[in-house]
Design an enzyme around this catalytic site. Structure first.
Site, PDB file in Angstrom:
ATOM      1  N   GLU A   1       0.877  -1.173   0.000  1.00 42.94           N
ATOM      2  CA  GLU A   1       0.000   0.000   0.000  1.00 42.94           C
ATOM      3  C   GLU A   1       0.911   1.219   0.000  1.00 42.94           C
ATOM      4  OE1 GLU A   1      -3.191   0.169  -0.334  1.00 42.94           O
ATOM      5  OE2 GLU A   1      -3.482  -1.988  -0.293  1.00 42.94           O
TER       6      GLU A   1
ATOM      7  N   CYS B   1      -2.434   9.343   2.360  1.00 42.48           N
ATOM      8  CA  CYS B   1      -1.981   8.666   1.129  1.00 42.48           C
ATOM      9  C   CYS B   1      -2.949   8.914  -0.015  1.00 42.48           C
ATOM     10  CB  CYS B   1      -1.811   7.175   1.381  1.00 42.48           C
ATOM     11  SG  CYS B   1      -3.284   6.369   2.003  1.00 42.48           S
TER      12      CYS B   1
HETATM   13  P1  NAD Z   1       8.155   4.764   5.061  1.00 41.57           P
HETATM   14  O1  NAD Z   1       8.241   4.062   3.764  1.00 41.57           O
HETATM   15  O2  NAD Z   1       9.241   5.683   5.454  1.00 41.57           O
HETATM   16  O3  NAD Z   1       8.032   3.708   6.251  1.00 41.57           O
HETATM   17  C1  NAD Z   1       6.988   2.765   6.330  1.00 41.57           C
HETATM   18  C2  NAD Z   1       7.365   1.666   7.293  1.00 41.57           C
HETATM   19  O4  NAD Z   1       8.425   0.912   6.723  1.00 41.57           O
HETATM   20  C3  NAD Z   1       7.864   2.138   8.657  1.00 41.57           C
HETATM   21  O5  NAD Z   1       7.325   1.315   9.651  1.00 41.57           O
HETATM   22  C4  NAD Z   1       9.377   1.961   8.562  1.00 41.57           C
HETATM   23  O6  NAD Z   1      10.006   1.743   9.793  1.00 41.57           O
HETATM   24  C5  NAD Z   1       9.455   0.717   7.689  1.00 41.57           C
HETATM   25  N1  NAD Z   1      10.713   0.510   6.977  1.00 41.57           N
HETATM   26  C6  NAD Z   1      11.667   1.420   6.634  1.00 41.57           C
HETATM   27  N2  NAD Z   1      12.674   0.816   5.968  1.00 41.57           N
HETATM   28  C7  NAD Z   1      12.367  -0.489   5.882  1.00 41.57           C
HETATM   29  C8  NAD Z   1      13.001  -1.610   5.294  1.00 41.57           C
HETATM   30  N3  NAD Z   1      14.160  -1.515   4.658  1.00 41.57           N
HETATM   31  N4  NAD Z   1      12.390  -2.810   5.374  1.00 41.57           N
HETATM   32  C9  NAD Z   1      11.196  -2.933   6.000  1.00 41.57           C
HETATM   33  N5  NAD Z   1      10.554  -1.909   6.580  1.00 41.57           N
HETATM   34  C10 NAD Z   1      11.122  -0.687   6.525  1.00 41.57           C
HETATM   35  O7  NAD Z   1       6.733   5.478   5.037  1.00 41.57           O
HETATM   36  P2  NAD Z   1       6.157   6.484   6.128  1.00 41.57           P
HETATM   37  O8  NAD Z   1       6.878   7.760   5.990  1.00 41.57           O
HETATM   38  O9  NAD Z   1       6.068   5.827   7.463  1.00 41.57           O
HETATM   39  O10 NAD Z   1       4.655   6.614   5.612  1.00 41.57           O
HETATM   40  C11 NAD Z   1       4.283   7.547   4.633  1.00 41.57           C
HETATM   41  C12 NAD Z   1       4.059   6.871   3.312  1.00 41.57           C
HETATM   42  O11 NAD Z   1       3.091   5.848   3.438  1.00 41.57           O
HETATM   43  C13 NAD Z   1       3.529   7.824   2.266  1.00 41.57           C
HETATM   44  O12 NAD Z   1       4.111   7.551   1.020  1.00 41.57           O
HETATM   45  C14 NAD Z   1       2.056   7.475   2.243  1.00 41.57           C
HETATM   46  O13 NAD Z   1       1.405   7.866   1.067  1.00 41.57           O
HETATM   47  C15 NAD Z   1       2.092   6.010   2.432  1.00 41.57           C
HETATM   48  N6  NAD Z   1       0.803   5.496   2.906  1.00 41.57           N
HETATM   49  C16 NAD Z   1       0.069   4.670   2.099  1.00 41.57           C
HETATM   50  C17 NAD Z   1      -1.165   4.199   2.523  1.00 41.57           C
HETATM   51  C18 NAD Z   1      -1.983   3.277   1.678  1.00 41.57           C
HETATM   52  O14 NAD Z   1      -2.862   2.623   2.221  1.00 41.57           O
HETATM   53  N7  NAD Z   1      -1.766   3.188   0.386  1.00 41.57           N
HETATM   54  C19 NAD Z   1      -1.651   4.561   3.790  1.00 41.57           C
HETATM   55  C20 NAD Z   1      -0.892   5.404   4.571  1.00 41.57           C
HETATM   56  C21 NAD Z   1       0.339   5.859   4.125  1.00 41.57           C
END
Ligand code: NAD
Length: 459
Positions: A213, A247
């Site tokens: 997502e 998002c």
């Molecule tokens: P992010 O990608 O920085 O982090 C997401 C999660 O991934 C965090 O828990 C982080 O600790 C983890 N993570 C980081 N590096 C990793 C790795 N190498 N392996 C596994 N996990 C890892 O995103 P964010 O800043 O927390 O969230 C914002 C983003 O999420 C925006 O792009 C937003 O649009 C998206 N989002 C999408 C939805 C949806 O349903 N489509 C919903 C909410 C947010």
């Protein structure tokens, strides 16, 4: 302790718990999921306060998020049996001597990696559906919202004591990475496209299936016949609400030129003042997008570079922004809106679809047929006509995107199936008169079968 020390034992315990949870069947799981739901609903004030504290959003916005999440949890708990339970299907002509059944069985242990912007609604879109499908879950909340994640798991332990069916592992991306190669049966990742690429690369090593997502650059299309008041309200809510950190929020508006100025005036009057952003890095991304848009010839109709301060960001409306600007091509995730005039709805659709993202969209027109027709031409996983985010509160609708917005679906029947494996079973009731599945097959039987085949398919 290293990250593997935390994740490994949690996954091992979850595997044990999954056996018990899977064995409970749909009814046993439903009553326990509903107990968890009641606990969350009864303590909504406490949870909303925690979410508000960790994210910086208002307590009311946090409460709304919890309400939406609980609707989904309720639906998943009540619908899992109907969607996933064993059912007979037609066995077709060739296998008419067999009874055919289809059942969606649990995968085992699902690892859920969540973001911070909706720390209840978003991860529970995976957690609730994975649990309802009979899996145990190991959930890694965002490092920005760990206490909310822990609260949800503690609430589970109180409502459903005993086996650790839902556990939380806390930490940054290294803990998330450890979860992706821990041997779980599926990863449900919500976050940015950049992180999704890393997660997918790790999952590829162990062939761990993945649902992503991702982010969005959602467009709103406003036709000349639209209710402009409603469209402006929706753009303001979808673009500036939660400081733009949604998002499927609105980031771009394509509006027919004849109503462009009226819309801008209405939108300007709705723009909110400075809002707190959740992470200290986000304002600098927002600032770079605003600067780039202005440098390329866009104009700031509301706010400007000075609206983007390290602690708080005020609403910015950018107009006539070139389509190759960062504010159009990249996810800004701040309280900014690009509003560009178009000569036709066709042009709006073309520009909306030009994005690498494809999460959702909104459409404003008084012509309901036209609204549906526009939606069907959009390369997105969802669309909302004459509202924003209408689909988010409909638990029976799947949610997810295409392109950089991800793949796979949470929510709805698709969301339940996402966390299960289809198992097809046939049981032979009697020997077929034309039995072709044997080495000493009768040539006459084959000739008769071929005749039947030509009659059935060759005409
Ligand atoms: P992010 O990608 O920085 O982090 C997401 C999660 O991934 C965090 O828990 C982080 O600790 C983890 N993570 C980081 N590096 C990793 C790795 N190498 N392996 C596994 N996990 C890892 O995103 P964010 O800043 O927390 O969230 C914002 C983003 O999420 C925006 O792009 C937003 O649009 C998206 N989002 C999408 C939805 C949806 O349903 N489509 C919903 C909410 C947010």
């Amino acid at each position: 302790m290293t990250t593997t020390d935390v994740v490994g034992p949690a996954v091992a315990q979850a595997r044990e718990a999954a056996r018990w949870w899977g064995g409970l069947g749909f009814n046993g799981r439903r009553s326990r999921l509903l107990a968890w739901k009641r606990h969350i609903a009864q303590h909504i004030g406490e949870l909303a306060a925690l979410v508000a504290e960790e994210t910086g959003k208002s307590q009311d916005d946090a409460a709304l998020e919890v309400m939406l999440a609980v609707e989904h949890l309720d639906w998943a708990a009540r619908s899992a049996g109907k969607v996933l339970g064993r059912r007979k299907v037609s066995s077709g002509m060739l296998a008419s001597n067999h009874v055919a059944t289809l059942e969606y069985l649990p995968l085992g242990v699902v690892g859920v990696i969540g973001p911070w912007n909706y720390p209840v609604y978003t991860p529970l879109g995976s957690v609730s559906y994975a649990l309802a499908a009979g899996n145990a879950v190991v959930f890694k909340p965002s490092e920005h919202t760990p206490r909310t994640g822990q609260w949800l798991a503690d609430a589970w332990a109180q409502a459903v004591p005993g086996e650790p069916v839902l556990q939380v592992v806390l930490g940054d991306g290294t803990v998330g990475a450890a979860l992706t190669w821990s041997g779980v049966d599926k990863i449900a990742f919500t976050g940015s496209a950049a992180t999704a690429r890393k997660v997918m690369a790790t999952c590829a090593e162990t062939l761990t299936p993945l649902v992503v997502e991702g982010g969005g650059k959602d467009a709103m299309i406003v036709a000349a016949d639209a209710d402009l008041e409603a469209a402006a309200q929706a753009a303001a809510f979808g673009g500036f609400g939660n400081a733009g950190q949604t998002c499927a929020g609105v980031e771009r508006v394509y509006i027919e030129r004849s109503v462009y100025q009226t819309f801008l005036d209405k939108l300007g009057s709705l723009a909110p003042g400075p809002q707190k952003m959740t992470t200290p890095e986000q304002p600098s991304i927002v600032r770079s997008h605003v600067e780039d848009a202005l440098a390329r010839g866009g104009r700031a109709v509301v706010g400007g570079i000075e609206s983007v301060q390290p602690a708080q960001v005020g609403a910015v409306v950018l107009a006539e922004v070139p389509e190759d600007s960062l504010a159009v091509t990249e996810e800004t995730f701040g309280p900014t809106l690009v509003v560009n005039p178009v000569d036709s709805v066709d042009e709006a659709i073309r520009l909306a679809n030009a994005s690498k993202y494809g999460l959702a969209a909104s459409i404003f027109t008084k012509d309901s047929h036209a609204g549906t027709a526009i939606a069907r031409r959009l390369r997105t996983g969802a669309a909302s006509i004459n509202a924003v985010l209408g689909f988010a509160g409909v638990p029976s609708l799947p949610f997810g995107g295409v392109g950089d917005s991800g793949f796979g679906r949470i929510h709805g029947a698709d969301g339940l199936r996402e966390f299960s494996r289809a198992q097809s079973v046939t049981r032979q009731r009697f020997h077929a008169p034309l039995d072709l599945m044997r080495l000493d097959r009768d040539p006459k039987a084959m000739a008769r079968a071929l005749k039947l085949f030509r009659f059935r398919h060759g005409r």
